[in-house]
Write a protein that holds these residues in place. Sequence first.
Motif, PDB file in Angstrom:
ATOM      1  N   ASN A  36       0.822  -1.205   0.000  1.00 35.37           N
ATOM      2  CA  ASN A  36       0.000   0.000   0.000  1.00 35.37           C
ATOM      3  C   ASN A  36       0.856   1.255   0.000  1.00 35.37           C
ATOM      4  O   ASN A  36       1.457   1.620   1.001  1.00 35.37           O
ATOM      5  N   SER A  37       0.896   1.944  -1.137  1.00 33.59           N
ATOM      6  CA  SER A  37       1.715   3.152  -1.245  1.00 33.59           C
ATOM      7  C   SER A  37       0.948   4.407  -0.874  1.00 33.59           C
ATOM      8  O   SER A  37       1.501   5.496  -0.875  1.00 33.59           O
ATOM      9  N   SER A  38      -0.350   4.256  -0.545  1.00 38.64           N
ATOM     10  CA  SER A  38      -1.159   5.440  -0.226  1.00 38.64           C
ATOM     11  C   SER A  38      -1.009   5.870   1.221  1.00 38.64           C
ATOM     12  O   SER A  38      -1.486   6.912   1.625  1.00 38.64           O
ATOM     13  N   ILE A  39      -0.337   5.039   2.049  1.00 33.88           N
ATOM     14  CA  ILE A  39      -0.156   5.370   3.456  1.00 33.88           C
ATOM     15  C   ILE A  39       1.266   5.872   3.680  1.00 33.88           C
ATOM     16  O   ILE A  39       2.238   5.213   3.323  1.00 33.88           O
ATOM     17  N   ILE A  71      -2.311   7.322  20.365  1.00 39.52           N
ATOM     18  CA  ILE A  71      -1.666   6.028  20.141  1.00 39.52           C
ATOM     19  C   ILE A  71      -2.713   5.012  19.713  1.00 39.52           C
ATOM     20  O   ILE A  71      -3.708   4.799  20.403  1.00 39.52           O
ATOM     21  N   SER A  72      -2.490   4.375  18.568  1.00 40.00           N
ATOM     22  CA  SER A  72      -3.416   3.367  18.071  1.00 40.00           C
ATOM     23  C   SER A  72      -3.166   2.001  18.710  1.00 40.00           C
ATOM     24  O   SER A  72      -2.021   1.595  18.903  1.00 40.00           O
ATOM     25  N   GLU A  95       6.650   3.002  21.599  1.00 40.41           N
ATOM     26  CA  GLU A  95       7.468   3.093  20.393  1.00 40.41           C
ATOM     27  C   GLU A  95       6.583   2.756  19.206  1.00 40.41           C
ATOM     28  O   GLU A  95       5.735   1.867  19.290  1.00 40.41           O
ATOM     29  N   GLY A  96       6.768   3.484  18.117  1.00 42.78           N
ATOM     30  CA  GLY A  96       5.952   3.209  16.939  1.00 42.78           C
ATOM     31  C   GLY A  96       6.219   4.185  15.822  1.00 42.78           C
ATOM     32  O   GLY A  96       7.073   5.072  15.941  1.00 42.78           O
ATOM     33  N   SER A  97       5.483   4.027  14.723  1.00 45.43           N
ATOM     34  CA  SER A  97       5.672   4.887  13.561  1.00 45.43           C
ATOM     35  C   SER A  97       4.613   5.977  13.519  1.00 45.43           C
ATOM     36  O   SER A  97       3.460   5.764  13.915  1.00 45.43           O
ATOM     37  N   VAL A  98       5.010   7.144  13.058  1.00 52.47           N
ATOM     38  CA  VAL A  98       4.101   8.281  12.939  1.00 52.47           C
ATOM     39  C   VAL A  98       3.364   8.177  11.604  1.00 52.47           C
ATOM     40  O   VAL A  98       3.971   7.890  10.572  1.00 52.47           O
ATOM     41  N   VAL A  99       2.030   8.377  11.635  1.00 54.87           N
ATOM     42  CA  VAL A  99       1.247   8.342  10.403  1.00 54.87           C
ATOM     43  C   VAL A  99       0.565   9.689  10.194  1.00 54.87           C
ATOM     44  O   VAL A  99       0.496  10.509  11.102  1.00 54.87           O
ATOM     45  N   GLU A 100       0.059   9.912   8.989  1.00 58.69           N
ATOM     46  CA  GLU A 100      -0.531  11.207   8.639  1.00 58.69           C
ATOM     47  C   GLU A 100      -1.948  11.387   9.153  1.00 58.69           C
ATOM     48  O   GLU A 100      -2.329  12.466   9.605  1.00 58.69           O
ATOM     49  N   SER A 101      -2.763  10.338   9.056  1.00 54.16           N
ATOM     50  CA  SER A 101      -4.168  10.474   9.428  1.00 54.16           C
ATOM     51  C   SER A 101      -4.642   9.259  10.210  1.00 54.16           C
ATOM     52  O   SER A 101      -4.009   8.201  10.202  1.00 54.16           O
ATOM     53  N   TYR A 102      -5.787   9.419  10.873  1.00 54.24           N
ATOM     54  CA  TYR A 102      -6.339   8.330  11.682  1.00 54.24           C
ATOM     55  C   TYR A 102      -6.652   7.105  10.827  1.00 54.24           C
ATOM     56  O   TYR A 102      -6.529   5.970  11.283  1.00 54.24           O
ATOM     57  N   SER A 103      -7.070   7.315   9.589  1.00 52.39           N
ATOM     58  CA  SER A 103      -7.404   6.183   8.722  1.00 52.39           C
ATOM     59  C   SER A 103      -6.182   5.327   8.402  1.00 52.39           C
ATOM     60  O   SER A 103      -6.313   4.152   8.070  1.00 52.39           O
ATOM     61  N   ASP A 104      -4.984   5.922   8.516  1.00 53.21           N
ATOM     62  CA  ASP A 104      -3.759   5.168   8.213  1.00 53.21           C
ATOM     63  C   ASP A 104      -3.470   4.086   9.249  1.00 53.21           C
ATOM     64  O   ASP A 104      -2.664   3.193   9.007  1.00 53.21           O
ATOM     65  N   ILE A 371       0.469   8.025  16.332  1.00 48.85           N
ATOM     66  CA  ILE A 371       1.484   6.969  16.380  1.00 48.85           C
ATOM     67  C   ILE A 371       0.831   5.589  16.337  1.00 48.85           C
ATOM     68  O   ILE A 371      -0.052   5.277  17.135  1.00 48.85           O
ATOM     69  N   SER A 372       1.292   4.798  15.392  1.00 46.68           N
ATOM     70  CA  SER A 372       0.881   3.394  15.317  1.00 46.68           C
ATOM     71  C   SER A 372       1.890   2.606  16.145  1.00 46.68           C
ATOM     72  O   SER A 372       3.019   2.374  15.725  1.00 46.68           O
TER      73      SER A 372
END
Length: 386
Positions: A36-39, A71-72, A95-104, A371-372
């Motif tokens: 998935n390249s959209s995230i 935090i998700s 610890e986790g990765s930062v995402v752009e939006s909640y849907s990610d 953060i995921s």
Amino acid sequence: MNKPIKRTWMLASALTLGMAVLTPLSAGAEEVKTTNSSITVQLEHKITGTIKDIYGDGMNIKGNDGKNYFISFYKFSAEQLEKMNLVEGQEISVEGSVVESYSDFYTFEVFKKELPKEVTKEDLTKLEKMFNEIKKLEKEVSAEIEKEATDEEIEKKYEEIEKIHEEMYKIAKPYILANWQPQTFEEYIADFGFKEKNIVIKENDITQLKAIYAEWVKLQKSGDEVKATEKMDEFYKILQPYLDELYPPQTFEEFMEGLELDIPTETLAKLKTIYENILKADKEENTELSEKLWGEFDQIISEFIKPVTFEEYMSDFEFEISEADQKQLKSLYEEALALDKKEDVEKAQEKWEAFYKILDPYFEANKDTLISASKVTINGQEYLAQ
């Protein structure tokens, strides 16, 4: 009046469409590499802070760095979350990765966990392609909303998403049905809690309900959702009087309790009459009359609802606002309220827009970092995402 904090929540997964009552036996389908390249995902991020709020799908944390984080929980199992025993006010490290939006947060890997393990690699590949297309369309919808596109343009995108959901469901449905283990009739009825409220269902009704439930299970297993829905409608038609007893409508006094409005006795009597007519209309399933009466009720009661003061409104926000902006905001707020009261919609809207033009940069500067989580440390215990 209150400006909502913008959160783009994902649409329901294709699995849940029309199958809310079904539960797959097992999760963790055959692995397929996500493409998935959209995230947009950034590098690992580590924070320590205090839990502010806990939700079903995540939590808000106030970092020791003074920043706000959401935090998700999506990568963690229900069993792990139960063991964490999260409580507001606890210190926690994530610890986790930062995402752009909640849907990610809702990636295909998360979606895949909901699928039965028997789903083939070929079908997983199809599902992932469609899943990624939905994510792409969701981002397009968000962009359309931001640029204030027409309702027609936005609805068209939603229709595309709905079509893809339906196609995903067609692929997943046979696997779900094959793995479905329905509750027994006794378990299903027990979940309503009639026994706890000493509500006894008549023996004749129990006999009918049990027979209908058995037919519904057969229809669901056969995949005939239309007839299954009709059968469940029969079920609830018999059950409805017992549900009405289980969840009786609020009395007027219960409805008004806690509103703390200074309403004259004469007006209260009028409101009570309207409210009781609403209950009667609802019982007779006269939706049109019910809505009309609610309109009358709201119009009367709105005269006694006092808007919150500027100070009360601003107390909801944790961030500091400059003295100059505070002064401007208060003036605009009070002018907007006065225009609202006069029902001068156009001028009131101009004042609210000016109000939020000043306030928006503060929202932006203080918005949550998303953060995921891949690792959580709490009470000396470490939990790794599954």
